[in-house]
Design a protein around this motif. Structure first.
Motif, PDB file in Angstrom:
ATOM      1  N   ARG A  79       0.814  -1.249   0.080  1.00 23.24           N
ATOM      2  CA  ARG A  79       0.033   0.041   0.088  1.00 23.24           C
ATOM      3  C   ARG A  79       0.831   1.147  -0.046  1.00 23.24           C
ATOM      4  O   ARG A  79       1.782   1.313   0.934  1.00 23.24           O
ATOM      5  CB  ARG A  79      -0.859   0.044   1.257  1.00 23.24           C
ATOM      6  CG  ARG A  79      -1.730  -1.152   1.577  1.00 23.24           C
ATOM      7  CD  ARG A  79      -2.962  -1.263   0.520  1.00 23.24           C
ATOM      8  NE  ARG A  79      -3.815  -2.206   0.511  1.00 23.24           N
ATOM      9  CZ  ARG A  79      -3.644  -3.548   0.273  1.00 23.24           C
ATOM     10  NH1 ARG A  79      -2.617  -3.957  -0.499  1.00 23.24           N
ATOM     11  NH2 ARG A  79      -4.527  -4.313   0.317  1.00 23.24           N
ATOM     12  N   TYR A  80       0.741   2.223  -0.981  1.00 23.86           N
ATOM     13  CA  TYR A  80       1.542   3.207  -1.257  1.00 23.86           C
ATOM     14  C   TYR A  80       0.642   4.485  -1.547  1.00 23.86           C
ATOM     15  O   TYR A  80      -0.379   4.349  -2.197  1.00 23.86           O
ATOM     16  CB  TYR A  80       2.408   3.013  -2.456  1.00 23.86           C
ATOM     17  CG  TYR A  80       3.126   1.782  -2.621  1.00 23.86           C
ATOM     18  CD1 TYR A  80       4.470   1.644  -2.367  1.00 23.86           C
ATOM     19  CD2 TYR A  80       2.569   0.508  -3.256  1.00 23.86           C
ATOM     20  CE1 TYR A  80       5.174   0.320  -2.462  1.00 23.86           C
ATOM     21  CE2 TYR A  80       3.209  -0.651  -3.142  1.00 23.86           C
ATOM     22  CZ  TYR A  80       4.406  -0.675  -2.961  1.00 23.86           C
ATOM     23  OH  TYR A  80       5.166  -1.826  -2.968  1.00 23.86           O
ATOM     24  N   ILE A  81       1.199   5.410  -0.962  1.00 23.01           N
ATOM     25  CA  ILE A  81       0.519   6.804  -1.476  1.00 23.01           C
ATOM     26  C   ILE A  81       1.912   7.671  -2.194  1.00 23.01           C
ATOM     27  O   ILE A  81       2.873   7.967  -1.558  1.00 23.01           O
ATOM     28  CB  ILE A  81       0.049   7.958  -0.179  1.00 23.01           C
ATOM     29  CG1 ILE A  81      -0.779   7.156   0.454  1.00 23.01           C
ATOM     30  CG2 ILE A  81      -0.429   9.270  -0.808  1.00 23.01           C
ATOM     31  CD1 ILE A  81      -2.114   6.595  -0.163  1.00 23.01           C
ATOM     32  N   LEU A  82       1.900   7.850  -3.478  1.00 24.53           N
ATOM     33  CA  LEU A  82       3.055   8.256  -4.097  1.00 24.53           C
ATOM     34  C   LEU A  82       2.657   9.467  -4.746  1.00 24.53           C
ATOM     35  O   LEU A  82       1.507   9.982  -5.326  1.00 24.53           O
ATOM     36  CB  LEU A  82       3.402   7.227  -5.227  1.00 24.53           C
ATOM     37  CG  LEU A  82       4.010   5.929  -4.247  1.00 24.53           C
ATOM     38  CD1 LEU A  82       4.087   5.045  -5.534  1.00 24.53           C
ATOM     39  CD2 LEU A  82       5.295   6.168  -3.885  1.00 24.53           C
ATOM     40  N   PRO A  83       3.494  10.553  -4.897  1.00 26.25           N
ATOM     41  CA  PRO A  83       3.573  11.953  -5.620  1.00 26.25           C
ATOM     42  C   PRO A  83       3.647  11.453  -7.196  1.00 26.25           C
ATOM     43  O   PRO A  83       4.087  10.511  -7.560  1.00 26.25           O
ATOM     44  CB  PRO A  83       4.461  12.701  -5.076  1.00 26.25           C
ATOM     45  CG  PRO A  83       5.630  11.825  -4.831  1.00 26.25           C
ATOM     46  CD  PRO A  83       4.750  10.422  -4.304  1.00 26.25           C
ATOM     47  N   ALA A  84       3.021  12.350  -8.052  1.00 27.14           N
ATOM     48  CA  ALA A  84       3.104  12.220  -9.370  1.00 27.14           C
ATOM     49  C   ALA A  84       4.531  12.168  -9.849  1.00 27.14           C
ATOM     50  O   ALA A  84       4.934  11.485 -10.896  1.00 27.14           O
ATOM     51  CB  ALA A  84       2.376  13.339 -10.217  1.00 27.14           C
ATOM     52  N   GLU A  85       5.534  12.579  -9.153  1.00 27.24           N
ATOM     53  CA  GLU A  85       7.027  12.906  -9.453  1.00 27.24           C
ATOM     54  C   GLU A  85       7.417  11.473  -9.566  1.00 27.24           C
ATOM     55  O   GLU A  85       8.585  11.179 -10.158  1.00 27.24           O
ATOM     56  CB  GLU A  85       7.868  13.577  -8.348  1.00 27.24           C
ATOM     57  CG  GLU A  85       7.293  15.068  -8.576  1.00 27.24           C
ATOM     58  CD  GLU A  85       6.338  15.366  -7.505  1.00 27.24           C
ATOM     59  OE1 GLU A  85       6.271  15.068  -6.544  1.00 27.24           O
ATOM     60  OE2 GLU A  85       5.552  15.878  -8.120  1.00 27.24           O
ATOM     61  N   ILE A  86       6.840  10.373  -8.972  1.00 25.32           N
ATOM     62  CA  ILE A  86       7.301   9.081  -9.144  1.00 25.32           C
ATOM     63  C   ILE A  86       7.238   8.695 -10.532  1.00 25.32           C
ATOM     64  O   ILE A  86       8.217   7.568 -10.974  1.00 25.32           O
ATOM     65  CB  ILE A  86       6.538   7.943  -8.283  1.00 25.32           C
ATOM     66  CG1 ILE A  86       7.200   6.782  -7.959  1.00 25.32           C
ATOM     67  CG2 ILE A  86       5.071   7.640  -8.769  1.00 25.32           C
ATOM     68  CD1 ILE A  86       8.453   6.821  -7.109  1.00 25.32           C
ATOM     69  N   MET A  87       6.430   9.133 -11.414  1.00 24.67           N
ATOM     70  CA  MET A  87       6.402   8.480 -12.963  1.00 24.67           C
ATOM     71  C   MET A  87       7.595   8.754 -13.733  1.00 24.67           C
ATOM     72  O   MET A  87       8.075   7.832 -14.208  1.00 24.67           O
ATOM     73  CB  MET A  87       5.289   9.182 -13.549  1.00 24.67           C
ATOM     74  CG  MET A  87       3.830   8.661 -12.837  1.00 24.67           C
ATOM     75  SD  MET A  87       3.690   6.938 -12.949  1.00 24.67           S
ATOM     76  CE  MET A  87       1.863   6.436 -12.617  1.00 24.67           C
ATOM     77  N   PRO A  88       8.206  10.054 -13.556  1.00 21.30           N
ATOM     78  CA  PRO A  88       9.414  10.196 -14.244  1.00 21.30           C
ATOM     79  C   PRO A  88      10.455   9.226 -13.896  1.00 21.30           C
ATOM     80  O   PRO A  88      11.541   9.030 -14.550  1.00 21.30           O
ATOM     81  CB  PRO A  88       9.753  11.776 -14.477  1.00 21.30           C
ATOM     82  CG  PRO A  88       8.609  12.185 -13.318  1.00 21.30           C
ATOM     83  CD  PRO A  88       7.623  11.352 -13.332  1.00 21.30           C
ATOM     84  N   LEU A  89      10.534   9.312 -12.584  1.00 23.74           N
ATOM     85  CA  LEU A  89      11.479   8.295 -12.110  1.00 23.74           C
ATOM     86  C   LEU A  89      11.579   6.751 -12.347  1.00 23.74           C
ATOM     87  O   LEU A  89      12.388   6.093 -12.804  1.00 23.74           O
ATOM     88  CB  LEU A  89      11.502   8.389 -10.420  1.00 23.74           C
ATOM     89  CG  LEU A  89      11.747   9.689  -9.728  1.00 23.74           C
ATOM     90  CD1 LEU A  89      11.633   9.924  -8.361  1.00 23.74           C
ATOM     91  CD2 LEU A  89      13.479  10.217  -9.989  1.00 23.74           C
ATOM     92  N   LEU A  90      10.335   6.572 -12.458  1.00 22.06           N
ATOM     93  CA  LEU A  90      10.027   4.875 -13.145  1.00 22.06           C
ATOM     94  C   LEU A  90      10.328   4.900 -14.464  1.00 22.06           C
ATOM     95  O   LEU A  90      10.942   3.984 -14.784  1.00 22.06           O
ATOM     96  CB  LEU A  90       8.649   4.722 -12.784  1.00 22.06           C
ATOM     97  CG  LEU A  90       8.033   4.358 -11.543  1.00 22.06           C
ATOM     98  CD1 LEU A  90       6.411   4.285 -11.597  1.00 22.06           C
ATOM     99  CD2 LEU A  90       8.667   2.976 -11.135  1.00 22.06           C
ATOM    100  N   GLU A  91      10.225   5.922 -15.289  1.00 25.00           N
ATOM    101  CA  GLU A  91      10.753   5.799 -16.563  1.00 25.00           C
ATOM    102  C   GLU A  91      12.282   5.701 -16.580  1.00 25.00           C
ATOM    103  O   GLU A  91      12.644   5.231 -17.668  1.00 25.00           O
ATOM    104  CB  GLU A  91      10.149   7.243 -17.198  1.00 25.00           C
ATOM    105  CG  GLU A  91       8.862   7.118 -17.646  1.00 25.00           C
ATOM    106  CD  GLU A  91       8.268   8.510 -18.222  1.00 25.00           C
ATOM    107  OE1 GLU A  91       7.467   8.435 -19.026  1.00 25.00           O
ATOM    108  OE2 GLU A  91       8.745   9.515 -17.921  1.00 25.00           O
ATOM    109  N   ASN A  92      12.970   6.281 -15.624  1.00 23.48           N
ATOM    110  CA  ASN A  92      14.437   5.910 -15.872  1.00 23.48           C
ATOM    111  C   ASN A  92      14.828   4.838 -14.908  1.00 23.48           C
ATOM    112  O   ASN A  92      16.125   4.779 -14.449  1.00 23.48           O
ATOM    113  CB  ASN A  92      15.208   7.222 -15.549  1.00 23.48           C
ATOM    114  CG  ASN A  92      14.661   8.382 -16.497  1.00 23.48           C
ATOM    115  OD1 ASN A  92      14.792   8.178 -17.622  1.00 23.48           O
ATOM    116  ND2 ASN A  92      14.212   9.712 -15.999  1.00 23.48           N
TER     117      ASN A  92
END
Ligand code: G1P
Length: 291
Positions: free
Chosen positions: A209-222
């Motif tokens: 269970r996680y609450i994550l900010p949208a900033e995680i998406m570009p990090l996932l891309e890399n």
């Protein structure tokens, strides 16, 4: 406000074979409803209004379950079976929607979350892994407490619970200087996916269970492939923690790992005895067996 939740359901459920050979493991019933419904209910109870299924072509029955079924509804209505009609039309409250996106390749949990990037947009969001059922111990919903904490601190929240030391290599494990009390969040120093027994930074495991900010998406891309040669959500969270505070939230409730057969049986026992209609009779059955 956190209104969107990603539920990655594309996994093939090999740990649950043969049951998961021709039905999704998320559709295996716990008492009288599929496991996925418990996870969706948990999210809705915490204020989530949009469920984002990251799914696979073989798993259409999950989407069908949360959709209306006109033919069945009409038949029940014609037969005056209004209780059953209510059961199937009340699965989701009216203000909650379910959308789905495909994960085209099995590249890992991090990749699954990334598949929902365009749907979450710039908003922070929740992630709930459907293998794990989280049962409240009191009326307090842990996910809801994580959301409240996120709203105060703006720090990503990762739900954790203690596991026996010899099992740390099955989970994401967080590094914290002071172990949080149940219901408390503390800043973490790091997080690692499935560390070897003996070198894990703690025994606090990531529950799913996680609450994550949208900033995680570009990090996932890399994020390169990590443990198991998969793109790991844990690795992107470790990268996030390098640039902003990420907190470990220690849960109050109880978990059931329905991805494992024994965890599933335990869930059936616990949810069965509390079932409003079947609970008493079910307890009687258990007592009969215990004699
Ligand atoms: C995933 C996560 C892991 C977490 C676990 C909880 O692993 O990658 O960090 O601890 O779920 O169930 P999986 O079980 O998919 O290998």
């Amino acid at each position: 406000m956190i209104k969107k939740a990603i539920l990655p359901v594309a996994g093939l459920g090999t740990r649950f074979l043969p049951a998961s050979k021709s039905i999704p493991k998320e559709m295996v019933t716990v008492v009288d409803r599929p496991a996925i419904e418990y996870v969706v209910r948990e999210a809705v109870e915490a204020g989530i209004e949009q469920i984002i299924l990251v799914t696979h072509s073989s798993k259409a029955s999950i989407e069908n379950y949360f959709d209306r079924n006109f033919e069945l509804e009409t038949t029940l209505e014609q037969k005056n079976k209004f209780d059953l009609l209510k059961e199937i039309t009340d699965i989701l409250p009216k203000h909650v929607s379910v959308v789905s996106v495909r994960q085209p390749q099995p590249l890992g949990l991090g990749h699954a979350v990334l598949c929902a990037k365009d749907i979450v947009g710039n908003e922070a969001f929740a992630v709930l892994l459907p293998d794990v059922l989280v049962k409240n111990r009191s009326s307090e919903n842990d996910l809801s407490l994580m959301i409240q904490r996120f709203e105060q601190s703006q720090a990503a929240q990762i739900m954790v619970e203690a596991v026996p030391d010899h099992l740390v290599d099955q989970y994401g494990i967080v590094n914290v200087t002071i172990s949080p009390q149940e219901g408390e969040s503390v800043a973490m120093q790091g997080i690692v996916e499935k560390p070897a027994v003996g070198i894990a930074p703690s025994n606090l495991s990531v529950v799913g269970r996680y609450i994550l900010p949208a900033e995680i998406m570009p990090l996932l891309e890399n994020t390169p492939r990590g443990a198991g040669n998969e793109i790991q959500l844990t690795d992107a969270i470790a990268a996030l923690q390098q640039i902003e505070t990420v907190e470990a939230y220690r849960m109050k409730g109880q978990t059931f790992d329905c991805g494992s057969k024994i965890g599933y049986l335990k869930a059936v026992l616990h949810y069965g005895i509390e079932h409003p209609k079947l609970g008493e009779a079910f307890k009687g059955l258990i007592q009969e067996l215990a004699l």
